[in-house]
Design an enzyme around this catalytic site. Structure first.
Site, PDB file in Angstrom:
ATOM      1  N   ARG A   1       0.843  -1.077  -0.114  1.00 46.01           N
ATOM      2  CA  ARG A   1       0.096  -0.110   0.111  1.00 46.01           C
ATOM      3  C   ARG A   1       0.842   1.244   0.221  1.00 46.01           C
ATOM      4  O   ARG A   1       0.089   2.251  -0.462  1.00 46.01           O
ATOM      5  CB  ARG A   1      -0.889   0.050   1.283  1.00 46.01           C
ATOM      6  CG  ARG A   1      -2.288  -1.066   1.151  1.00 46.01           C
ATOM      7  CD  ARG A   1      -2.932  -1.091   2.273  1.00 46.01           C
ATOM      8  NE  ARG A   1      -3.989  -2.156   1.769  1.00 46.01           N
ATOM      9  CZ  ARG A   1      -3.848  -3.477   2.026  1.00 46.01           C
ATOM     10  NH1 ARG A   1      -2.760  -3.704   2.392  1.00 46.01           N
ATOM     11  NH2 ARG A   1      -4.836  -4.188   1.816  1.00 46.01           N
TER      12      ARG A   1
ATOM     13  N   ASP B   1       6.613 -13.694   3.411  1.00 47.47           N
ATOM     14  CA  ASP B   1       7.889 -14.015   3.113  1.00 47.47           C
ATOM     15  C   ASP B   1       8.761 -14.865   3.772  1.00 47.47           C
ATOM     16  O   ASP B   1       9.899 -15.396   3.212  1.00 47.47           O
ATOM     17  CB  ASP B   1       8.430 -12.661   2.737  1.00 47.47           C
ATOM     18  CG  ASP B   1       8.494 -11.749   4.202  1.00 47.47           C
ATOM     19  OD1 ASP B   1       9.083 -12.317   5.105  1.00 47.47           O
ATOM     20  OD2 ASP B   1       8.215 -10.376   3.848  1.00 47.47           O
TER      21      ASP B   1
ATOM     22  N   HIS C   1      -1.345 -14.454   7.435  1.00 45.07           N
ATOM     23  CA  HIS C   1      -1.697 -14.494   5.945  1.00 45.07           C
ATOM     24  C   HIS C   1      -1.058 -15.535   5.261  1.00 45.07           C
ATOM     25  O   HIS C   1      -1.172 -15.700   4.004  1.00 45.07           O
ATOM     26  CB  HIS C   1      -1.374 -13.218   5.198  1.00 45.07           C
ATOM     27  CG  HIS C   1      -2.436 -12.095   5.621  1.00 45.07           C
ATOM     28  ND1 HIS C   1      -1.944 -10.728   5.400  1.00 45.07           N
ATOM     29  CD2 HIS C   1      -3.560 -12.090   6.389  1.00 45.07           C
ATOM     30  CE1 HIS C   1      -2.885 -10.243   5.867  1.00 45.07           C
ATOM     31  NE2 HIS C   1      -3.885 -10.945   6.358  1.00 45.07           N
TER      32      HIS C   1
END
Ligand code: ZN
Length: 240
Positions: free
Chosen positions: A34, A106, A121
């Site tokens: 974002r 990641d 997530h």
């Protein structure tokens, strides 16, 4: 000095939890979705809105294109843990940190050596067959072309990553909530706290010390006991 304050908080806190957002990984070269320099501002050749490119609809309807986009933009196999990841792993080792809760996919916390990491997530390193549930590593996606297929049954192999329109894993979410509820100190880093689910998770905190480390203002700064407008890596390595 503020860092000294944080150090004394962490030295006496019975339970400390770190809740991290995309800003934790930007210093490893992984763009924030974002921020101004992030993925959302990047032109995409397909002309789709970026939310769609990370959505269940895109995955389900245009699976091959989804994987092209995912391989190019979501996977950074050469990214290395930065100072923030390394400091968090060291703090855990010294018994000063109970858990890391992250929205990043990641895998850099684990690479840095953190043991108790809740990836709400999911992770690019975990992939599974949607037909037989066989699990695969990252190579299944990076070393295949087009849609990755299961070696055993030919089913579609997908990343164990939460896409837009998909629900969070309730077990992971419950575990994150429990850590936050029971924490005496919560350190939040690398998120503006405007987005679900991190902002919601913060509401469960009932402890003594709320610490926020973020380069820009967050919506919880006024509730925090300590606010650092600095690099997370610099602040956290400062308390070691
Ligand atoms: Zn299978």
């Amino acid at each position: 000095m503020e860092i000294q304050k944080l150090k004394s908080i962490m030295d006496t806190s019975k339970s400390t939890v770190f809740l991290g957002g995309a800003g934790v990984s930007t210093e490893s070269g992984i763009p924030d979705f974002r921020s101004a320099a992030g993925l959302y501002s990047k032109e995409n050749e397909m002309g789709y809105p970026p939310e769609y490119l990370l959505s269940h609809s895109f995955f389900a309807n245009e699976t091959e294109k989804f994987f092209d986009y995912y391989r190019k933009n979501l996977i950074y196999p050469n990214a290395k843990p930065n100072k923030a990841h390394i400091a968090l792993a060291e703090l855990e080792k010294r018994g000063k940190l109970d858990a890391v809760i992250t929205q990043n996919i990641d895998g850099l916390h684990a690479l840095a050596g953190s043991k108790n990491v809740i990836e709400i997530h999911g992770s690019i390193y975990r992939n599974y067959c949607m037909s037989c549930n066989k699990t695969y590593g990252l190579e299944k996606v990076t070393l295949s072309e087009g849609v990755p297929r299961c070696d055993s049954c030919g089913g579609l192999v997908r990343p164990d990553v939460v896409l837009y329109e998909e629900g969070l894993n309730m077990k992971l979410l419950d575990s994150a909530i429990n850590y936050i509820k029971n924490a005496e100190t919560l350190i939040v880093g690398g998120t503006s706290l405007n987005v679900y689910p991190v902002a919601g998770l913060l509401e469960y905190f009932r402890g003594k010390n709320l610490v926020i480390i973020n380069k820009t203002i967050t919506s919880y700064d006024n509730r925090a006991d300590l606010v650092f407008r600095d690099s997370i890596g610099d602040v956290l390595s400062g308390v070691l």
